[in-house]
Design a protein around this motif. Structure first.
Motif, mmCIF file in Angstrom:
data_model
loop_
_atom_site.group_PDB
_atom_site.id
_atom_site.type_symbol
_atom_site.label_atom_id
_atom_site.label_comp_id
_atom_site.label_asym_id
_atom_site.label_seq_id
_atom_site.Cartn_x
_atom_site.Cartn_y
_atom_site.Cartn_z
ATOM 1 N N TYR A 26 10.760 -3.416 -8.522
ATOM 2 C CA TYR A 26 11.991 -2.618 -8.564
ATOM 3 C C TYR A 26 11.757 -1.117 -8.503
ATOM 4 O O TYR A 26 12.685 -0.340 -8.690
ATOM 5 N N ILE A 27 10.538 -0.722 -8.207
ATOM 6 C CA ILE A 27 10.274 0.703 -8.008
ATOM 7 C C ILE A 27 10.814 1.082 -6.629
ATOM 8 O O ILE A 27 10.488 0.443 -5.632
ATOM 9 N N ALA A 28 11.668 2.084 -6.582
ATOM 10 C CA ALA A 28 12.311 2.476 -5.324
ATOM 11 C C ALA A 28 11.609 3.630 -4.633
ATOM 12 O O ALA A 28 11.661 3.747 -3.410
ATOM 13 N N SER A 29 10.957 4.510 -5.397
ATOM 14 C CA SER A 29 10.285 5.636 -4.774
ATOM 15 C C SER A 29 9.179 6.164 -5.676
ATOM 16 O O SER A 29 9.189 5.960 -6.884
ATOM 17 N N SER A 30 8.237 6.833 -5.047
ATOM 18 C CA SER A 30 7.113 7.432 -5.746
ATOM 19 C C SER A 30 6.521 8.475 -4.812
ATOM 20 O O SER A 30 6.668 8.381 -3.596
ATOM 21 N N THR A 31 5.864 9.466 -5.362
ATOM 22 C CA THR A 31 5.214 10.447 -4.498
ATOM 23 C C THR A 31 4.154 9.764 -3.657
ATOM 24 O O THR A 31 4.173 9.820 -2.439
ATOM 25 N N ASN A 32 3.207 9.108 -4.309
ATOM 26 C CA ASN A 32 2.142 8.374 -3.624
ATOM 27 C C ASN A 32 1.932 7.052 -4.339
ATOM 28 O O ASN A 32 2.100 6.958 -5.547
ATOM 29 N N VAL A 33 1.521 6.053 -3.566
ATOM 30 C CA VAL A 33 1.144 4.765 -4.130
ATOM 31 C C VAL A 33 -0.271 4.478 -3.642
ATOM 32 O O VAL A 33 -0.526 4.479 -2.440
ATOM 33 N N LEU A 34 -1.179 4.265 -4.580
ATOM 34 C CA LEU A 34 -2.568 3.975 -4.257
ATOM 35 C C LEU A 34 -2.943 2.630 -4.858
ATOM 36 O O LEU A 34 -2.838 2.431 -6.067
ATOM 37 N N VAL A 35 -3.334 1.714 -3.998
ATOM 38 C CA VAL A 35 -3.757 0.385 -4.434
ATOM 39 C C VAL A 35 -5.172 0.206 -3.903
ATOM 40 O O VAL A 35 -5.366 0.070 -2.692
ATOM 41 N N ARG A 36 -6.163 0.251 -4.807
ATOM 42 C CA ARG A 36 -7.537 0.148 -4.312
ATOM 43 C C ARG A 36 -8.448 -0.590 -5.285
ATOM 44 O O ARG A 36 -8.230 -0.588 -6.484
ATOM 45 N N TRP A 37 -9.438 -1.213 -4.682
ATOM 46 C CA TRP A 37 -10.519 -1.887 -5.405
ATOM 47 C C TRP A 37 -10.039 -3.006 -6.317
ATOM 48 O O TRP A 37 -10.495 -3.155 -7.435
ATOM 49 N N ASN A 38 -9.093 -3.781 -5.804
ATOM 50 C CA ASN A 38 -8.591 -4.956 -6.505
ATOM 51 C C ASN A 38 -9.008 -6.163 -5.666
ATOM 52 O O ASN A 38 -8.284 -6.562 -4.753
ATOM 53 N N PRO A 39 -10.182 -6.730 -5.919
ATOM 54 C CA PRO A 39 -10.776 -7.701 -5.010
ATOM 55 C C PRO A 39 -9.985 -8.983 -4.779
ATOM 56 O O PRO A 39 -10.126 -9.601 -3.719
ATOM 57 N N LEU A 40 -9.134 -9.400 -5.695
ATOM 58 C CA LEU A 40 -8.379 -10.641 -5.529
ATOM 59 C C LEU A 40 -6.942 -10.417 -5.073
ATOM 60 O O LEU A 40 -6.215 -11.374 -4.827
ATOM 61 N N LEU A 41 -6.517 -9.183 -4.950
ATOM 62 C CA LEU A 41 -5.138 -8.880 -4.546
ATOM 63 C C LEU A 41 -4.899 -9.350 -3.114
ATOM 64 O O LEU A 41 -5.598 -8.936 -2.196
ATOM 65 N N SER A 42 -3.898 -10.212 -2.935
ATOM 66 C CA SER A 42 -3.679 -10.792 -1.606
ATOM 67 C C SER A 42 -2.392 -10.349 -0.928
ATOM 68 O O SER A 42 -2.143 -10.715 0.212
ATOM 69 N N SER A 43 -1.569 -9.556 -1.599
ATOM 70 C CA SER A 43 -0.282 -9.180 -1.002
ATOM 71 C C SER A 43 0.224 -7.850 -1.548
ATOM 72 O O SER A 43 0.016 -7.523 -2.711
ATOM 73 N N LEU A 44 0.916 -7.121 -0.674
ATOM 74 C CA LEU A 44 1.595 -5.888 -1.065
ATOM 75 C C LEU A 44 3.104 -6.116 -1.171
ATOM 76 O O LEU A 44 3.865 -5.174 -1.332
ATOM 77 N N ALA A 45 3.530 -7.371 -1.091
ATOM 78 C CA ALA A 45 4.958 -7.704 -1.015
ATOM 79 C C ALA A 45 5.771 -7.119 -2.166
ATOM 80 O O ALA A 45 6.931 -6.729 -1.966
ATOM 81 N N ALA A 46 5.224 -7.020 -3.348
ATOM 82 C CA ALA A 46 5.989 -6.499 -4.489
ATOM 83 C C ALA A 46 6.349 -5.026 -4.322
ATOM 84 O O ALA A 46 7.225 -4.524 -5.014
ATOM 85 N N LEU A 47 5.700 -4.349 -3.394
ATOM 86 C CA LEU A 47 6.035 -2.944 -3.135
ATOM 87 C C LEU A 47 7.215 -2.820 -2.175
ATOM 88 O O LEU A 47 7.582 -1.722 -1.781
ATOM 89 N N GLY A 48 7.794 -3.942 -1.812
ATOM 90 C CA GLY A 48 8.876 -3.966 -0.836
ATOM 91 C C GLY A 48 10.112 -3.182 -1.198
ATOM 92 O O GLY A 48 10.891 -2.803 -0.338
ATOM 93 N N GLY A 49 10.312 -2.892 -2.473
ATOM 94 C CA GLY A 49 11.478 -2.114 -2.882
ATOM 95 C C GLY A 49 11.309 -0.621 -2.681
ATOM 96 O O GLY A 49 12.268 0.138 -2.787
#
Length: 130
Positions: free
Chosen positions: A60-83
């Motif tokens: 439910y996050i609608a906006s942010s200055t920057n979003v950094l997703v790194r070094w999460n070896p098992l992360l398989s999707s960015l779908a939750a950032l869809g908002g």
């Protein structure tokens, strides 16, 4: 934090200026952050969480200055950032289980990923709106 397995107890948080979840080697889920909504005024950083498979809880996050997703070896999707409908930059780096750089219709988003193919390691990917 090598001992943090859960964010339970953080369900009451609805608004944050910035969000950083870093170095939690046993953390399995961000679901307890599911009440955070709207604008995160600064950065959202999800970094070096060895057992994190999903970003569910950030839906439910609608906006942010920057979003950094790194070094999460098992992360398989960015779908939750869809908002997220407004961000200067969304970067995903060093998430080898990430299956796709496809996501919702973000305005102009640059995603970097080392998990798709060796040749993709140094390429910049830009997703334009739908």
């Amino acid at each position: 934090n090598s001992e943090l397995v859960s964010l339970d107890g953080m369900q009451q948080i609805t608004d944050v200026g910035s969000l950083a979840i870093r170095g939690n080697t046993q953390l399995l889920s961000l679901a307890a952050l599911g009440n955070i909504s709207g604008n995160v005024q600064r950065d959202v950083i999800i970094e070096a969480n060895a057992h994190l498979r999903s970003l569910h809880g950030l839906d439910y996050i609608a906006s942010s200055t920057n979003v950094l997703v790194r070094w999460n070896p098992l992360l398989s999707s960015l779908a939750a950032l869809g908002g997220i409908n407004k961000a200067s930059k969304i970067l995903a780096v060093g998430n080898p289980a990430l299956q796709s750089l496809r996501g919702p219709s973000w305005p102009s988003v640059s995603l970097y990923n080392d998990g798709l193919a060796y040749a993709a390691m140094f390429n910049e990917y830009t997703l334009e709106g739908a």
